[in-house]
Design a protein around this motif. Structure first.
Motif, mmCIF file in Angstrom:
data_model
loop_
_atom_site.group_PDB
_atom_site.id
_atom_site.type_symbol
_atom_site.label_atom_id
_atom_site.label_comp_id
_atom_site.label_asym_id
_atom_site.label_seq_id
_atom_site.Cartn_x
_atom_site.Cartn_y
_atom_site.Cartn_z
ATOM 1 N N LEU A 70 -1.919 1.625 0.392
ATOM 2 C CA LEU A 70 -3.194 2.343 0.368
ATOM 3 C C LEU A 70 -4.375 1.370 0.353
ATOM 4 C CD1 LEU A 70 -2.265 5.288 -2.041
ATOM 5 C CD2 LEU A 70 -2.693 5.427 0.427
ATOM 6 N N CYS A 71 -4.239 0.236 -0.331
ATOM 7 C CA CYS A 71 -5.307 -0.773 -0.309
ATOM 8 C C CYS A 71 -5.509 -1.276 1.122
ATOM 9 C CB CYS A 71 -4.974 -1.957 -1.223
ATOM 10 S SG CYS A 71 -5.189 -1.609 -2.983
ATOM 11 N N GLN A 72 -4.395 -1.525 1.818
ATOM 12 C CA GLN A 72 -4.492 -1.995 3.203
ATOM 13 C C GLN A 72 -5.171 -0.944 4.079
ATOM 14 O OE1 GLN A 72 -3.510 -5.219 4.245
ATOM 15 N NE2 GLN A 72 -4.917 -4.491 5.849
ATOM 16 N N GLU A 73 -4.782 0.309 3.873
ATOM 17 C CA GLU A 73 -5.392 1.384 4.661
ATOM 18 C C GLU A 73 -6.898 1.481 4.386
ATOM 19 O OE1 GLU A 73 -1.430 4.266 4.724
ATOM 20 O OE2 GLU A 73 -3.371 5.105 4.090
ATOM 21 N N ALA A 74 -7.276 1.269 3.122
ATOM 22 C CA ALA A 74 -8.700 1.330 2.775
ATOM 23 C C ALA A 74 -9.477 0.251 3.519
ATOM 24 C CB ALA A 74 -8.874 1.174 1.260
ATOM 25 N N ASP B 170 -8.591 -1.313 6.210
ATOM 26 C CA ASP B 170 -8.544 -1.019 7.653
ATOM 27 C C ASP B 170 -9.527 0.086 8.042
ATOM 28 O OD1 ASP B 170 -6.576 -2.918 7.776
ATOM 29 O OD2 ASP B 170 -4.910 -1.495 7.945
ATOM 30 N N SER B 171 -9.831 0.964 7.090
ATOM 31 C CA SER B 171 -10.748 2.074 7.383
ATOM 32 C C SER B 171 -12.210 1.684 7.206
ATOM 33 C CB SER B 171 -10.446 3.262 6.465
ATOM 34 O OG SER B 171 -9.096 3.640 6.570
ATOM 35 N N GLY B 172 -12.442 0.442 6.841
ATOM 36 C CA GLY B 172 -13.831 -0.002 6.735
ATOM 37 C C GLY B 172 -14.407 -0.013 5.334
ATOM 38 N N TYR B 173 -13.608 0.304 4.323
ATOM 39 C CA TYR B 173 -14.124 0.284 2.953
ATOM 40 C C TYR B 173 -14.348 -1.144 2.490
ATOM 41 C CZ TYR B 173 -13.077 5.234 2.564
ATOM 42 O OH TYR B 173 -13.060 6.580 2.742
ATOM 43 N N ARG B 174 -15.429 -1.355 1.754
ATOM 44 C CA ARG B 174 -15.727 -2.664 1.180
ATOM 45 C C ARG B 174 -15.496 -2.668 -0.331
ATOM 46 N NH1 ARG B 174 -14.672 -5.740 3.975
ATOM 47 N NH2 ARG B 174 -15.936 -7.372 3.020
ATOM 48 N N HIS B 175 -15.031 -1.541 -0.873
ATOM 49 C CA HIS B 175 -14.801 -1.405 -2.316
ATOM 50 C C HIS B 175 -13.522 -0.603 -2.529
ATOM 51 C CE1 HIS B 175 -19.191 -1.517 -1.696
ATOM 52 N NE2 HIS B 175 -19.300 -2.070 -2.882
ATOM 53 N N VAL B 176 -12.745 -1.023 -3.489
ATOM 54 C CA VAL B 176 -11.545 -0.271 -3.872
ATOM 55 C C VAL B 176 -11.516 -0.176 -5.401
ATOM 56 C CG1 VAL B 176 -9.021 -0.407 -3.989
ATOM 57 C CG2 VAL B 176 -10.192 -0.889 -1.829
ATOM 58 N N LYS B 177 -11.114 0.983 -5.905
ATOM 59 C CA LYS B 177 -11.078 1.154 -7.368
ATOM 60 C C LYS B 177 -9.670 1.464 -7.851
ATOM 61 C CE LYS B 177 -13.014 4.669 -9.724
ATOM 62 N NZ LYS B 177 -14.168 5.530 -10.032
ATOM 63 N N LEU B 178 -9.299 0.812 -8.949
ATOM 64 C CA LEU B 178 -7.978 1.025 -9.548
ATOM 65 C C LEU B 178 -8.115 1.540 -10.981
ATOM 66 C CD1 LEU B 178 -6.906 -0.656 -7.156
ATOM 67 C CD2 LEU B 178 -5.470 -1.905 -8.765
ATOM 68 N N LEU C 286 0.546 1.485 -3.696
ATOM 69 C CA LEU C 286 -0.738 0.845 -3.984
ATOM 70 C C LEU C 286 -1.088 -0.161 -2.892
ATOM 71 C CD1 LEU C 286 -3.100 -0.024 -5.891
ATOM 72 C CD2 LEU C 286 -1.497 -1.603 -6.956
ATOM 73 N N ARG C 287 -0.118 -1.025 -2.540
ATOM 74 C CA ARG C 287 -0.356 -2.050 -1.523
ATOM 75 C C ARG C 287 -0.710 -1.408 -0.177
ATOM 76 N NH1 ARG C 287 1.220 -7.406 -1.465
ATOM 77 N NH2 ARG C 287 2.562 -7.124 -3.286
ATOM 78 N N ARG D 208 -0.522 -6.990 -12.828
ATOM 79 C CA ARG D 208 0.272 -6.982 -11.610
ATOM 80 C C ARG D 208 -0.414 -6.161 -10.505
ATOM 81 N NH1 ARG D 208 4.029 -4.163 -13.348
ATOM 82 N NH2 ARG D 208 3.736 -2.380 -11.975
ATOM 83 N N ARG D 209 -0.944 -5.025 -10.867
ATOM 84 C CA ARG D 209 -1.572 -4.152 -9.874
ATOM 85 C C ARG D 209 -2.879 -4.753 -9.343
ATOM 86 N NH1 ARG D 209 -1.272 1.183 -9.908
ATOM 87 N NH2 ARG D 209 -3.306 1.455 -10.725
ATOM 88 N N LEU D 210 -3.650 -5.364 -10.222
ATOM 89 C CA LEU D 210 -4.887 -5.996 -9.751
ATOM 90 C C LEU D 210 -4.573 -7.184 -8.832
ATOM 91 C CD1 LEU D 210 -7.286 -5.916 -12.850
ATOM 92 C CD2 LEU D 210 -7.302 -4.488 -10.821
ATOM 93 N N ARG D 211 -3.501 -7.906 -9.153
ATOM 94 C CA ARG D 211 -3.119 -9.027 -8.282
ATOM 95 C C ARG D 211 -2.752 -8.516 -6.883
ATOM 96 N NH1 ARG D 211 0.213 -11.967 -11.655
ATOM 97 N NH2 ARG D 211 -1.642 -13.150 -12.272
#
Lengths: 435, 435
Positions: free
Chosen positions: A204-208, A210-218, A201-202, A229-232
């Motif tokens: 993939l969030c970083q990769e998102a 780095d790829s220019g995404y401004r939104h991430v969904k969990l 998770l950590r 824990r995951r949202l933190r």
């Protein structure tokens, strides 16, 4: 003059349950699948491709339903079909015996989506245009003729719809030029599947980011402490300038949804997606009132335009996530976009699955150019898997869908994919890998 | 100990379109059909029979879906199944891949109804009781355990449900004795199909009155002048002491429904049934407000308990017409009856079709004895056709259903019926009569 000479419907299934791609609190082990429709014509260079999306078992039932639904198309002249896309839809829909099985919901509606998606793909190919351009080249009157406004006249008349579209028609070219520069903004769900480890998770969030995404969904909803824990972790990585969305995939009753989302409020999610039954309009309205300013989003299981009409009427949602393979293709989707415009609700289509990203890019472009004229509050889902099976896969650049240029609805799969993943007789399922 | 050893699902179709029986403004040419489930055990004297009802094409799709849905039952001990009717339902429902195809609506839900109807029939036969008696012999806690209250806790908790049932439990025997004397009141739709001539309409209305019916229902919605003429004929025959209901079978948008019903108001219908899309909760509420004191009724296409919950919450209907073969059998139907009780809405089940009358008599008796304790505003549909195919057909006496006494859910068809009307290989469909 070319004619439609046959309809093939293929049961295509990918073994995604092995990797936990797509895992969420409701759908733990889906095998992403498509009931894939090919309308063949007597011109070897011209076919129409479409599909509906399922997650495994029962895909064969959709295949059977699509085969039956498509029968009246066989023998029709392509020109007659592609120049009367409202009439074709109305005739296919008018089978009262099949209507009984819904009406306009469940397997029969998924099948209608698959067949009409193929019809629209055929129309776009026949015109030599990507689907979004076929749509934005239509006049307001033409668009309203193809839109299914049945049961909607209490909120939207044909005249109102034409007027709304006409207002933006003179400036369509400006917005096309803008999107050609920027693409259409998207967000990624690839980071947040429930079956992934914290480390994954950590990363993939970083990769998102780095790829220019401004939104991430969990995904959330299986265990509250896990969710916290995951949202933190996600907020540690993406910070509070980017948007974080959460998705419960319908696991809660209304009171539970309210309590759970409030317990996650400190992470300031932009929206809670599918907090409860997708049928529960009044329930969504109650959740929305209780968890504001967190927004409420739903729609991937939104069964038809009558449901969305009421979601708008009841003020139940902040974001409309219509599904390109669950609604009955462009004819019903245009109606939902028109209502969303009237009620000023941004449409952020559901994607992921099999080929849904390929389809929704056309819808979002159409919306901005011809219907809403706005990008505010709008971001379209993107999930990074299974695109390699598509002949004209979507392209993402800097967190945005690049405008597709090839003729059609981007729905065609490779023959090699069908040979491998057709169920149960494709190489994968019949061979060693499937056992 | 008996086990379930196989599941047979038969596609049974009756050529009712030939006689215009069942014709209405939406469904002009239905061939009344059933996806008919037989759960066979290794005890030759014990099987379970159930079905869902369709009107022709697509019945084979329901058959396929029911075959798949029933698979987990094969190999189960009958005792385990019939003593855990809540657990069996929850397990069959929990297939998340099949859930995607609805959820809980359309073909998959019809299939769930067919399979669980057969399970309940098996349970009642195994207990040697008619289904209604199996139900009224259950404690409040047992009934609430089998009821599917998922997504309903915002209007009904388990504790509330138990308390409501407990209040009436001590007096159940009184109401059984009463119904044994009087039967459960019904009304007839046989008079009013749209395809019938004026003379036939007049004759059938007269026959209904002569047979003791106090309610007659007519189909409307195809042509306003025809409707006015037909309603005038009906009132001439039945007078204004009997009740007249009208049924539009979903043909109108909301504004059209309001205008049309107002144009028929002089004939003082008790209710307008299915004025618009069965999914349109807010639309029904708007129609109800506009046409009062004419009541609004709907439910035969009410897809699931979440829809009915909202119909009650929104004050959208005066009469709840749940369908015994569209809701997922007793498990979901009990939940709807409990909500109807809480919101004080009478339930008048939809019937007709194939075997629906056979099923709903059990439901209405159960409702009066164990849930509502009231007959006020309640009358159950009865249509006089196709009963000859059932081993334990319903019996009507003086406008009321006579309490069924044979073990089971009255769902079993004759083997000779299957041999004749199985589609496409039964004698009727394969032979000269079918061509």
């Amino acid at each position: 003059m070319a004619k439609i000479i046959s309809v093939d419907v293929v049961d295509v299934r990918f073994p995604t349950s092995l990797s936990m791609d797509g895992s969420d609190a409701m759908n733990k082990d889906g095998d992403y699948s498509a009931a894939y429709v090919v309308l063949r014509t007597d011109d070897p260079g011209l076919s129409g491709f479409g599909f509906t999306f399922t997650i495994g078992r029962g895909n064969d039932i959709c295949v059977l339903a699509a085969e039956q639904r498509a029968q009246p198309l066989i023998g029709q002249a392509v020109d007659d079909v592609v120049h009367d896309l409202g009439g074709v839809y109305r005739r296919l829909k008018s089978d009262s015996q099949l209507r009984w099985l819904g009406p306009e919901k469940g397997v029969e509606h998924l099948a209608m989506a698959a067949v009409m998606n193929a019809v629209w793909d055929l129309a776009a190919r026949s015109a030599g245009k990507p689907l979004w351009r076929l749509l934005v080249d239509m006049t307001p009157e033409e668009l309203v003729d193809v839109a299914d406004l049945t049961y909607l006249s209490d909120v939207l008349t044909k005249d109102e719809a034409v007027a709304m579209l006409a207002e933006l028609a003179p400036t369509r070219a400006d917005r096309i030029a803008e999107l050609a520069e920027t693409g259409y903004p998207c967000y990624t769900t690839s980071a947040g599947w429930l079956g992934y480890s914290d480390d994954k998770l950590r990363r993939l969030c970083q990769e998102a980011v780095d790829s220019g995404y401004r939104h991430v969904k969990l995904k959330v909803g299986a265990d509250l402490q896990d969710d916290i824990r995951r949202l933190r972790i996600a907020r540690e990585v993406i910070g509070y300038d980017a948007d974080l969305m959460i998705d419960a995939n319908q696991v809660w009753d209304v009171p539970e949804a309210i309590a759970w989302v409030r317990a996650l409020a400190e992470f300031k999610p932009l929206w809670i997606e599918e907090p409860t039954s997708p049928d529960d309009i009044l329930g969504h309205a109650a959740v929305r009132e209780a968890v504001a300013p967190i927004g409420v989003a739903t729609g991937e299981h939104g069964m038809n335009r009558v449901l969305f009409k009421q979601m708008f009427q009841a003020g139940a949602i902040d974001f409309c996530q219509l599904d390109s393979a669950r609604l009955a293709s462009i004819n019903e989707i245009v109606a939902v976009y028109l209502m969303a415009k009237k009620f000023d609700v941004p449409v952020c289509p559901h994607a992921g699955g099999v080929g849904l990203c390929e389809l929704v890019q056309h819808l979002s472009i159409f919306d901005y150019v011809a219907v809403s004229g706005s990008l505010e509050g709008r971001v379209t889902e993107y999930v990074d898997h299974l695109h390699e099976h598509f002949v004209d896969p979507c392209v993402i650049d800097n967190g945005a869908y690049v405008l597709p240029e090839a003729p059609g609805y981007s729905a065609e799969m490779y023959e090699s994919t069908l040979a491998e993943f057709a169920f149960p007789n494709g190489r994968y399922w019949s061979g060693a890998a499937g056992s």
